[in-house]
Motif scaffolding. Sequence first.
Motif, PDB file in Angstrom:
ATOM      1  N   ARG A  10      -2.221  12.448  -5.460  1.00 19.41           N
ATOM      2  CA  ARG A  10      -1.855  11.740  -6.682  1.00 19.41           C
ATOM      3  C   ARG A  10      -1.405  12.686  -7.808  1.00 19.41           C
ATOM      4  O   ARG A  10      -0.332  12.524  -8.373  1.00 19.41           O
ATOM      5  N   SER A  18       1.672  14.706  -7.046  1.00 21.29           N
ATOM      6  CA  SER A  18       2.857  13.840  -7.088  1.00 21.29           C
ATOM      7  C   SER A  18       3.298  13.581  -8.519  1.00 21.29           C
ATOM      8  O   SER A  18       4.496  13.520  -8.811  1.00 21.29           O
ATOM      9  N   PHE A  22       6.716  14.394 -10.082  1.00 24.28           N
ATOM     10  CA  PHE A  22       7.567  13.380 -10.697  1.00 24.28           C
ATOM     11  C   PHE A  22       8.094  13.859 -12.057  1.00 24.28           C
ATOM     12  O   PHE A  22       9.285  13.733 -12.351  1.00 24.28           O
ATOM     13  N   GLY A  48      13.443  -3.728 -12.045  1.00 25.83           N
ATOM     14  CA  GLY A  48      13.513  -2.613 -11.097  1.00 25.83           C
ATOM     15  C   GLY A  48      12.366  -1.638 -11.297  1.00 25.83           C
ATOM     16  O   GLY A  48      11.757  -1.169 -10.326  1.00 25.83           O
ATOM     17  N   LEU A  95       9.462  -2.307 -12.508  1.00 24.70           N
ATOM     18  CA  LEU A  95       8.187  -2.922 -12.122  1.00 24.70           C
ATOM     19  C   LEU A  95       7.963  -2.902 -10.616  1.00 24.70           C
ATOM     20  O   LEU A  95       6.840  -3.031 -10.151  1.00 24.70           O
ATOM     21  N   LEU A  96       9.039  -2.750  -9.879  1.00 21.84           N
ATOM     22  CA  LEU A  96       8.902  -2.722  -8.422  1.00 21.84           C
ATOM     23  C   LEU A  96       8.457  -1.346  -7.925  1.00 21.84           C
ATOM     24  O   LEU A  96       8.216  -1.162  -6.748  1.00 21.84           O
ATOM     25  N   ARG A  97       8.379  -0.398  -8.834  1.00 22.34           N
ATOM     26  CA  ARG A  97       8.022   0.965  -8.422  1.00 22.34           C
ATOM     27  C   ARG A  97       6.556   1.265  -8.734  1.00 22.34           C
ATOM     28  O   ARG A  97       6.033   0.812  -9.751  1.00 22.34           O
ATOM     29  N   PRO A  98       5.927   2.046  -7.873  1.00 26.71           N
ATOM     30  CA  PRO A  98       4.484   2.276  -8.022  1.00 26.71           C
ATOM     31  C   PRO A  98       4.149   3.367  -9.038  1.00 26.71           C
ATOM     32  O   PRO A  98       3.552   4.394  -8.669  1.00 26.71           O
ATOM     33  N   LEU A  99       4.542   3.156 -10.283  1.00 31.50           N
ATOM     34  CA  LEU A  99       4.277   4.162 -11.307  1.00 31.50           C
ATOM     35  C   LEU A  99       4.197   3.467 -12.665  1.00 31.50           C
ATOM     36  O   LEU A  99       4.988   2.560 -12.932  1.00 31.50           O
ATOM     37  N   ASN A 100       3.244   3.908 -13.495  1.00 32.94           N
ATOM     38  CA  ASN A 100       3.133   3.362 -14.850  1.00 32.94           C
ATOM     39  C   ASN A 100       4.461   3.590 -15.584  1.00 32.94           C
ATOM     40  O   ASN A 100       4.996   4.696 -15.591  1.00 32.94           O
ATOM     41  N   TYR A 103       8.015   7.054 -16.950  1.00 29.87           N
ATOM     42  CA  TYR A 103       9.482   7.183 -16.877  1.00 29.87           C
ATOM     43  C   TYR A 103      10.043   7.680 -18.209  1.00 29.87           C
ATOM     44  O   TYR A 103      10.847   8.598 -18.274  1.00 29.87           O
ATOM     45  N   ARG A 112       0.379  -6.434  -8.382  1.00 31.79           N
ATOM     46  CA  ARG A 112       1.266  -5.257  -8.352  1.00 31.79           C
ATOM     47  C   ARG A 112       0.491  -3.960  -8.130  1.00 31.79           C
ATOM     48  O   ARG A 112       0.654  -2.981  -8.841  1.00 31.79           O
ATOM     49  N   LYS A 141      -0.429  -0.473  -6.592  1.00 26.95           N
ATOM     50  CA  LYS A 141       0.495   0.606  -6.197  1.00 26.95           C
ATOM     51  C   LYS A 141       0.600   0.704  -4.673  1.00 26.95           C
ATOM     52  O   LYS A 141       1.672   0.979  -4.133  1.00 26.95           O
ATOM     53  N   LEU A 183       3.160  -1.852  -3.713  1.00 28.61           N
ATOM     54  CA  LEU A 183       4.532  -1.519  -4.121  1.00 28.61           C
ATOM     55  C   LEU A 183       5.104  -0.380  -3.276  1.00 28.61           C
ATOM     56  O   LEU A 183       6.314  -0.293  -3.079  1.00 28.61           O
ATOM     57  N   GLN A 204      19.846   0.151  -9.593  1.00 32.58           N
ATOM     58  CA  GLN A 204      18.659   0.898 -10.015  1.00 32.58           C
ATOM     59  C   GLN A 204      18.879   2.410  -9.919  1.00 32.58           C
ATOM     60  O   GLN A 204      17.962   3.176 -10.164  1.00 32.58           O
ATOM     61  N   ALA A 231       9.858  11.487  -5.449  1.00 27.72           N
ATOM     62  CA  ALA A 231       8.703  11.813  -6.291  1.00 27.72           C
ATOM     63  C   ALA A 231       7.923  10.551  -6.664  1.00 27.72           C
ATOM     64  O   ALA A 231       6.690  10.562  -6.660  1.00 27.72           O
ATOM     65  N   ARG A 248       5.880   9.357  -3.796  1.00 21.35           N
ATOM     66  CA  ARG A 248       4.959  10.405  -3.316  1.00 21.35           C
ATOM     67  C   ARG A 248       5.227  10.778  -1.859  1.00 21.35           C
ATOM     68  O   ARG A 248       4.316  10.881  -1.041  1.00 21.35           O
TER      69      ARG A 248
END
Lengths: 280, 327
Positions: free
Chosen positions: A13, A16, A20, A109, A111-116, A120, B95, B97, B100, B112, B128, B131
């Motif tokens: 985690r 990563s 990121f 878009g 919201l579909l990604r696993p990141l707060n 971004y 939602r 993680k 997702l 996107q 990234a 992961r």
Amino acid sequence: MSSQATPLPEEGRLRSLVDFYGTMMRTSVVSQLQYRVAQYFYMLGMVAEPVIYLVVWTTIARQHGGAVNGITVGQFAAYYIVWTLVRNMNIVFGAPFWEWRIREGRLAGDLLRPLNILHYDLAFFAGWKFVVVALWIPIAVGLSAVFHPDLHPSALEIVVFVAAIWGAYFVRSMFQATIGMLNFWTTRGAAVFDLYMATEMLLSGRLVPLKLMPGWVQTLADFLPFKWTFGFPIESLVGSLSTRSLLLGLGAQVMWTVIGYVLFTFAWRAAIKRFSAVGA
Amino acid sequence: MSTTASIIHVSELTKIFKVPEREPGLRAAAKSLIRRKTRDVHAVEGISFDIEPGEVVGFLGPNGAGKTTTLKMLSGLLYPTSGEARVLGHIPSRREKDYLRRMTMVMGNRNQLQWDLPALDSFELNRAIYRLRRADYVAMRDELVELLDVGDLVRKPVRNLSLGERMKVEIVGSLLHRPLVLFLDEPTIGLDVTMQKRIRTFVADYNERHGATVLLTSHYMADVEALCKRVIVIHHGRILFDGDLSSLGNEFAAYKTIGVVLEDGDARLDDYGEIVDRDGDRITLRVPKADTSRVAARLLSDHEVLDLTIEEPPIEDVIEMVFAQSR
């Protein structure tokens, strides 16, 4: 079907997240470099604001025997030239842009990604800083040649300043994001955004150094987040703050970042529920 | 059809939107300041279905039928008003993680990727975000690039790509994390026939290679016919049909078509059924389904028949009949 579906293994985690931030910042730098000339014109436009303040206060100081409330012409020059760097550093994903994000479908878009989602914006604008600071240097040299700033920071002040401009970035990011949540309830949030920006102008040290404001305004500013995004970073380099004040200032930035994050988290949860209720 | 092995389980799923509405004019505007009128729009009404691992299911319906709303509920973008949805054991609206990271949603009209940069930069960013280990990422990226034949495109800024090219690289970016469930919302919209075919082939290959489960919406029946054995037809938020694509015609089509080539090309066939096409010597008749055998037998006995075929109506026509019957 040749194989049963299996997910790919994941990296750790924390590693990563660092990865990121590095990748997003690089992406941001590359993205900004696509429009170097536009960036430069944007910077020149932005410098107009502090130059006007500087010319006005320099004129007033000269008319008052070379200083206003103890601030000399050279100190005004130092204040507003450092201002230009601080302003570039505390530019963040602004509250009104959340409306664009929702309207253009970018939020769906994200919201579909696993990141707060905060990551971004923090990472993208952090990368952007490296480009604007590189572009800022020649502008600062030019302004210094014209206005002769009186600037003699100690090593500690330089270290605190470097930390404080990032602190200002984080505080401002949190509060702009929190105010931005208003876009989930109304498409006419401009009045609130304008009120917020006007308050920031007066209580942050952006329009006028806080030392020139009445005592009660200075006291009020101590208890609000605005000062820690403008006045404090500038004063940490150009003022003569004690070591205790410098460290307390950094502590205040951490505190306001945490408060801003908590406020954002509450607002975000309510906002996203509303977004998910009315349509994406 | 509910089983414990379902990868997607939907039960009585409902979504109601509250939409503000008022009459035109100053008086109505003033009135709405005091009392705001809203109307309930039932986008999805109590739908239920299960999808097994590895299935490719077509989700069909006219505009406003509730397809995209359902897909958005399954991907976690919308909270259901009531009912239950589970995908890969997760409740999508939370939602999480972990969820997702195991699904993707491709929307044909949304971009996107980073607009000003080559797609490779966006892919790197997705590595990234999801992961991914570098070796896995490179292998998956290269596989997808090869499958979609976009090796020359991924180095160009996205803004310089055509719509079809952009869709292909968009799909690569959406699948780098090798999702187990794919929600494809009109993935071929606006693309030319060749590009549509390429994307169809790709989805079939991806499903074959990775055993992914696919729920696809499309207005192009060619997409559905090429990819989906099973279709779910939805209209006004309700499911009208859920089953094999091949049985859709049997259930809903009121007629069949008979193609016939006669020795006597000038023979009149109006009495046998509705003539819908005449292509050289070949005449196509539309006849009620129940009369098909009888009409074919009459044609064979009354004329010198060189060729005769009996076919189900085109799937587009069948779908139209389904919608027409539900009005």
